[in-house]
Design a protein around this motif. Structure first.
Motif, PDB file in Angstrom:
ATOM      1  N   VAL A 148      20.495  -3.856  35.229  1.00 15.69           N
ATOM      2  CA  VAL A 148      20.660  -4.982  36.162  1.00 15.69           C
ATOM      3  C   VAL A 148      21.787  -5.854  35.604  1.00 15.69           C
ATOM      4  O   VAL A 148      21.742  -6.275  34.457  1.00 15.69           O
ATOM      5  N   PHE A 149      22.826  -6.079  36.398  1.00 16.28           N
ATOM      6  CA  PHE A 149      24.036  -6.758  35.907  1.00 16.28           C
ATOM      7  C   PHE A 149      24.444  -7.853  36.886  1.00 16.28           C
ATOM      8  O   PHE A 149      24.216  -7.709  38.092  1.00 16.28           O
ATOM      9  N   HIS A 150      25.115  -8.875  36.369  1.00 16.96           N
ATOM     10  CA  HIS A 150      25.678  -9.868  37.280  1.00 16.96           C
ATOM     11  C   HIS A 150      27.159  -9.581  37.453  1.00 16.96           C
ATOM     12  O   HIS A 150      27.868  -9.341  36.474  1.00 16.96           O
ATOM     13  N   LEU A 184      31.978 -10.855  42.695  1.00 21.74           N
ATOM     14  CA  LEU A 184      31.331 -10.732  44.010  1.00 21.74           C
ATOM     15  C   LEU A 184      30.231 -11.776  44.196  1.00 21.74           C
ATOM     16  O   LEU A 184      29.774 -12.002  45.316  1.00 21.74           O
ATOM     17  N   GLY A 185      29.797 -12.370  43.084  1.00 21.35           N
ATOM     18  CA  GLY A 185      28.666 -13.307  43.174  1.00 21.35           C
ATOM     19  C   GLY A 185      27.371 -12.584  43.508  1.00 21.35           C
ATOM     20  O   GLY A 185      26.495 -13.133  44.175  1.00 21.35           O
ATOM     21  N   LEU A 186      27.257 -11.338  43.063  1.00 23.04           N
ATOM     22  CA  LEU A 186      26.067 -10.541  43.382  1.00 23.04           C
ATOM     23  C   LEU A 186      25.442 -10.013  42.094  1.00 23.04           C
ATOM     24  O   LEU A 186      26.155  -9.730  41.126  1.00 23.04           O
ATOM     25  N   TRP A 187      24.128  -9.855  42.102  1.00 29.29           N
ATOM     26  CA  TRP A 187      23.461  -9.121  41.020  1.00 29.29           C
ATOM     27  C   TRP A 187      23.428  -7.657  41.418  1.00 29.29           C
ATOM     28  O   TRP A 187      22.960  -7.311  42.523  1.00 29.29           O
ATOM     29  N   LEU A 188      23.934  -6.808  40.532  1.00 32.18           N
ATOM     30  CA  LEU A 188      23.959  -5.365  40.819  1.00 32.18           C
ATOM     31  C   LEU A 188      22.701  -4.748  40.232  1.00 32.18           C
ATOM     32  O   LEU A 188      22.429  -4.898  39.039  1.00 32.18           O
ATOM     33  N   GLY A 224      13.899  -6.101  32.365  1.00 31.84           N
ATOM     34  CA  GLY A 224      14.141  -6.991  31.224  1.00 31.84           C
ATOM     35  C   GLY A 224      15.172  -8.074  31.478  1.00 31.84           C
ATOM     36  O   GLY A 224      15.405  -8.918  30.617  1.00 31.84           O
ATOM     37  N   THR A 225      15.791  -8.078  32.648  1.00 31.23           N
ATOM     38  CA  THR A 225      16.815  -9.089  32.946  1.00 31.23           C
ATOM     39  C   THR A 225      16.248 -10.117  33.927  1.00 31.23           C
ATOM     40  O   THR A 225      15.583  -9.745  34.896  1.00 31.23           O
ATOM     41  N   VAL A 226      16.552 -11.383  33.646  1.00 30.92           N
ATOM     42  CA  VAL A 226      16.037 -12.441  34.525  1.00 30.92           C
ATOM     43  C   VAL A 226      17.060 -12.709  35.634  1.00 30.92           C
ATOM     44  O   VAL A 226      18.220 -13.027  35.361  1.00 30.92           O
ATOM     45  N   ILE A 227      16.614 -12.592  36.884  1.00 23.40           N
ATOM     46  CA  ILE A 227      17.465 -12.908  38.040  1.00 23.40           C
ATOM     47  C   ILE A 227      16.930 -14.225  38.616  1.00 23.40           C
ATOM     48  O   ILE A 227      15.757 -14.307  38.983  1.00 23.40           O
ATOM     49  N   PRO A 228      17.781 -15.255  38.694  1.00 28.13           N
ATOM     50  CA  PRO A 228      17.276 -16.546  39.195  1.00 28.13           C
ATOM     51  C   PRO A 228      16.850 -16.468  40.658  1.00 28.13           C
ATOM     52  O   PRO A 228      17.298 -15.586  41.402  1.00 28.13           O
ATOM     53  N   ALA A 229      16.007 -17.420  41.071  1.00 28.38           N
ATOM     54  CA  ALA A 229      15.617 -17.523  42.483  1.00 28.38           C
ATOM     55  C   ALA A 229      16.859 -17.784  43.330  1.00 28.38           C
ATOM     56  O   ALA A 229      17.799 -18.445  42.875  1.00 28.38           O
ATOM     57  N   CYS A 261      21.514 -10.034  45.743  1.00 32.16           N
ATOM     58  CA  CYS A 261      21.518  -8.803  44.940  1.00 32.16           C
ATOM     59  C   CYS A 261      22.090  -7.662  45.773  1.00 32.16           C
ATOM     60  O   CYS A 261      21.962  -7.664  47.008  1.00 32.16           O
ATOM     61  N   LEU A 262      22.684  -6.697  45.105  1.00 34.03           N
ATOM     62  CA  LEU A 262      23.123  -5.482  45.783  1.00 34.03           C
ATOM     63  C   LEU A 262      22.363  -4.317  45.168  1.00 34.03           C
ATOM     64  O   LEU A 262      22.556  -3.998  43.981  1.00 34.03           O
TER      65      LEU A 262
END
Ligand code: HEM
Length: 428
Positions: free
Chosen positions: A32-34, A38-42, A311-316, A320-321
């Motif tokens: 999981v990557f930022h 693009l301003g997207l979480w991959l 294991g990766t934190v994605i904020p509210a 996401c893509l």
């Protein structure tokens, strides 16, 4: 980590996305990557993508149709005229659940129901397009077959006369690029106007049909009969939004998938011959093409809360893509994933039609369209080949993976197995 989907024409992601998926899957840590550009979480990898697709409580569909690139002021103003309610692909429960249940009752979504309802209709449309190829030495299969068939079929199913065909592509076609592509300001504005016009066409078609004593044929007629003047059950705008959703979803993604299945068939004459004669091979070829080259290889969601994934934190509130293509190429699930191998295990578990509550309602229809097209073309044009100078190019887009063109030479046509008059050639 950057996906770089809109780089130069030779940038990796736009022409060889599998190389990027391999890189994302091979880092060894979290998949999981930022992507700051693009301003997207991959989100990559089979388990991660599947879990996000099925978790519609934390990964919402609310922003699925929101453009991923900034819009010019003029485009934003034009899009203000788009006031369709959210149904299906951009809706969440409970709204989504209700609409989906209605559609499921009226829209055949298993292979047996789809075959029963549409096999003859699809065969007739495929024949018509294949007949048109006879006499052409060279053709672009994207233009003459892949982009036309799904639109004709979905209009037939909805009960809209194909006479409107000449106007619809111009109106609806820019939508994919507007939402998930990277258009300049003028093209953005033209696409926005086209899309708003298309929405108005859907609405006027539905209200006109509703005002008639008999709402007429096709799914529009069925939806209006189901509604029986009861707006609380299903409003006119929701029916119109369903028509719009089904036209865009049923057309563009199947066009992409047809392009991939044709390319996989045409790059190997042995495969092309098998497609004509071997029904088992045909079915597995279509399925492996869907896995190997998904027509929708990335799909947006937005988090409703902070989520820890792999294991990766994605904020509210993060867009996401979900990289469906990376899931289908995850070596922990599919050995030697880049190889086209119709005999592989777990074939139909690919995620090309999504998973969970939003699973593609048109999957059976799409499979039927692709299978019928490949079988018919391979029988009628056994010598069809990609042009010698063919170079694979996809439209730059983060969701839809569509060939720009598929130039081919037709060779000699054989006699039509359905009795149509084509050419005097004989089948080898
Ligand atoms: C090979 C062709 C196709 C591909 C690759 C494809 C792909 C997808 C995917 C990935 C989703 C899941 C979206 C999500 O999770 O939010 C989806 C949903 C959907 N598809 Fe397809 N699709 C195809 C053909 C079709 C056809 C032929 C139709 C209908 C005529 C259709 C109608 C829909 C609709 C209405 C949804 C939304 C369902 C919901 O939100 O409940 N698709 N499709």
């Amino acid at each position: 980590m950057k996906l770089d989907p809109f780089g130069t024409i030779d940038s990796t992601y736009s022409n060889n996305p599998a190389a990027t998926w391999k890189k994302l899957l091979g880092f060894g840590g979290s998949q999981v990557f930022h992507d700051p550009e693009l301003g997207l979480w991959l989100i990559a990898g089979y388990d991660n993508v599947r879990s996000a697709l099925t978790d519609s409580r934390r990964f919402s569909n609310a922003a699925t149709l929101a453009p991923i690139r900034p819009l010019s002021d003029a485009t934003a103003e034009a899009l203000a005229g788009f006031d369709a309610p959210d149904v299906l692909v951009s809706a969440d429960a409970p709204q989504h659940t209700l609409i989906r249940a209605t559609l499921r009752a009226l829209f055949p979504n298993t292979s047996a129901r789809a075959e029963h309802a549409w096999a003859a209709l699809i065969a007739a449309r495929v024949d018509q397009l294949v007949d048109d190829l006879a006499g052409q030495d060279n053709t672009d299969l994207m233009r003459t077959v892949a982009a036309r068939l799904p639109l004709l079929v979905i209009l037939d199913i909805l009960g809209i006369a194909a006479d409107d065909l000449h106007t619809i592509p111009g109106w609806a076609d820019g939508f994919l690029d507007l939402v998930w592509g990277d258009l300049g300001p003028d093209a953005q504005l033209a696409a926005a106007h086209g899309f708003v016009d298309f929405w108005h066409l859907c609405r006027s078609t539905v209200t006109t049909r509703a005002s008639q004593p008999d709402p007429g044929p096709g799914l529009i007629g069925d939806l209006l009969r189901h509604q029986r003047g009861n707006d609380a059950r299903l409003s006119m705008d929701k029916i119109a939004a369903l028509v719009l959703n089904l036209t865009v979803a049923g057309w563009e993604s199947t066009t992409g998938a047809l392009g991939h299945a044709l390319e996989h068939g045409l790059t190997d004459p042995h495969r092309w011959a098998q497609l004509a004669d071997d029904e088992h091979y045909l079915a597995t070829h279509v399925e492996e093409s869907l896995r190997h080259s998904p027509a929708v290889d990335g799909w947006p969601r937005i988090t409703t809360t902070e989520v820890t994934l792999d294991g990766t934190v994605i904020p509210a509130g993060s867009r996401c893509l979900l990289l469906i293509g990376s899931a289908n190429h995850d070596p922990r699930v599919y050995g030697t994933p880049d190889r086209f191998d119709p005999g592989r295990a777990w074939l139909s578990q690919h995620l090309s039609f999504g998973a969970g509550p939003h699973y593609c309602i048109g999957a059976a229809l799409a499979r039927l369209e692709i299978t019928t097209t490949l079988r018919t073309l391979a029988r009628r044009f056994p010598h069809l080949r990609l042009a010698d100078d063919y170079q694979r190019r996809f439209r730059p887009n983060v969701a839809a993976r569509t060939h720009q063109s598929l130039p081919a030479t037709t060779g000699t046509a054989t006699r039509c197995p359905y009795g149509h008059d084509t050419s005097s050639g004989t089948r080898p």
